[in-house]
Design an enzyme around this catalytic site. Sequence first.
Site, PDB file in Angstrom:
ATOM      1  N   SER A 305      -7.866   2.932  -3.427  1.00  4.47           N
ATOM      2  CA  SER A 305      -6.851   3.108  -3.171  1.00  4.47           C
ATOM      3  C   SER A 305      -6.275   1.198  -3.096  1.00  4.47           C
ATOM      4  O   SER A 305      -5.572   1.284  -3.716  1.00  4.47           O
ATOM      5  CB  SER A 305      -6.094   3.819  -1.730  1.00  4.47           C
ATOM      6  OG  SER A 305      -7.130   3.123  -0.824  1.00  4.47           O
ATOM      7  N   ASP A 306      -7.431   0.987  -3.013  1.00  4.99           N
ATOM      8  CA  ASP A 306      -8.192  -0.241  -2.843  1.00  4.99           C
ATOM      9  C   ASP A 306      -6.863  -0.982  -2.034  1.00  4.99           C
ATOM     10  O   ASP A 306      -6.260  -2.107  -2.051  1.00  4.99           O
ATOM     11  CB  ASP A 306      -7.524  -1.372  -4.683  1.00  4.99           C
ATOM     12  CG  ASP A 306      -8.975  -2.877  -3.726  1.00  4.99           C
ATOM     13  OD1 ASP A 306      -9.396  -3.244  -3.144  1.00  4.99           O
ATOM     14  OD2 ASP A 306      -8.223  -3.501  -4.930  1.00  4.99           O
ATOM     15  N   HIS A 307      -6.791   0.178  -0.583  1.00  3.74           N
ATOM     16  CA  HIS A 307      -6.315   0.010  -0.170  1.00  3.74           C
ATOM     17  C   HIS A 307      -5.429  -1.793   0.769  1.00  3.74           C
ATOM     18  O   HIS A 307      -6.878  -2.047   1.244  1.00  3.74           O
ATOM     19  CB  HIS A 307      -5.709   0.471   0.960  1.00  3.74           C
ATOM     20  CG  HIS A 307      -5.251   0.782   2.458  1.00  3.74           C
ATOM     21  ND1 HIS A 307      -4.047   1.432   2.587  1.00  3.74           N
ATOM     22  CD2 HIS A 307      -5.343   0.419   4.003  1.00  3.74           C
ATOM     23  CE1 HIS A 307      -3.769   1.092   3.817  1.00  3.74           C
ATOM     24  NE2 HIS A 307      -4.106   0.323   4.459  1.00  3.74           N
TER      25      HIS A 307
END
Length: 417
Positions: A305-307
């Site tokens: 997600s590379d949140h």
Amino acid sequence: MMTLLKSAKIIDQSSPFHNKTVDILIENGIIKEISPSISSSENYKEYNFENLHVSQGWFDSSVCFGEPGFEERETISNGLKTAAKSGFTAVAVNPKTNPVVDNKSAVEYILNKACGSATKIYPIGSLTKNSEGKDIAELFDMQNSGAVAFGDYNKALNNANLLKICLQYAQNFNALVLSYPQDNSIAGLGIVNEEVNSTKLGLKGIPTLAEEMQIARDLFLLEYTGGKLHIPTISTAKSVKLIKEAKQKGLDVTCSVTAHHLTLTDDELKSFDTNTKVLPPLRTSKDIKALIKGVENGTIDMITSDHNPIDIEHKKVEYSNAKNGTIGLESLFGATNTVLATETIVNALTTNAKNRFNIKQTPVNIGEQADLTLFNPEGENLFLKENIFSTSKNAIYLNKPTKGTVYGVIANNKIEL
């Protein structure tokens, strides 16, 4: 309490029940029985979800929580609850904190703050002190305290010799080194993909060359030093080609791609919505096709997600002044499920990712610990503000179509549904 999942289709290639629809009985966090039909008892807590699918718990290899230092963006507690509701039983958290996670005390702080959650946290230690790219951080001590990898989040290491030394040193304790793929001398002051849209909109561009040159450099270094290298969040067609060639040479390299780079192009920039300002920048449909193919054939090992929660003060500003980043835990499955087969997504969130970060596999099988993600891969939806569990609301996928529903997780002897 006994937990009974009814009519669950298991998606787990490591399980003898793969692709079978069964009932699953869980007692005290352990899977006690899996069979076509299990009769419910008075003391069973029974769950009947529409079109229920179950896999071993998903793992996200790149998330940011604000704590310590940026708690207004996201605390560890709420971040882990968000991850659980989004289907993740484990997350690797980046050292984007204040102070930076560059010593064993900082690693231990994060692990202690995460106790008691359904989702387990795995700290990524900073590769260099204070993520400044000058001196190597305390890698060995951090690994002994629980760090699973080392990298400076979204910061490229300009000093090639320093990365060479890091790769050589890390081999002494079999550590995984992360290197963000961007040549800053090429990227310059760019903020979006350098293409037709950047020219039309008057926004400074980052050419794909910036990513590809850095990857080529890092792969040359890896070939020279040996060791284990992970390249996070690649975004271009040529990057996929370079990594595929490196793997064919036998280099120990892996890479990830974000859900938004698999599904969104730089056409999104036309809205000037600062939620579309991410790093690496959104690319073109040609890149998307290559990235999807890379996931399908295994060149790209994992989806992330590379949140990256960002508070409104740093997003609701002029596009050029906004900080990079989007939240993505809540939308990852629904977004990628529009372009990839469900089984492909599950593999990229479980076996491939966990193996690289040395996280224990927990197949869906009798006698194993219940480490389960529950979801429905069918059904068209819109990703709306009420779908956001994060404290920050900077979602690139807001009001965009998704497919499927995540019900939650059963993990760590806890239920988050």
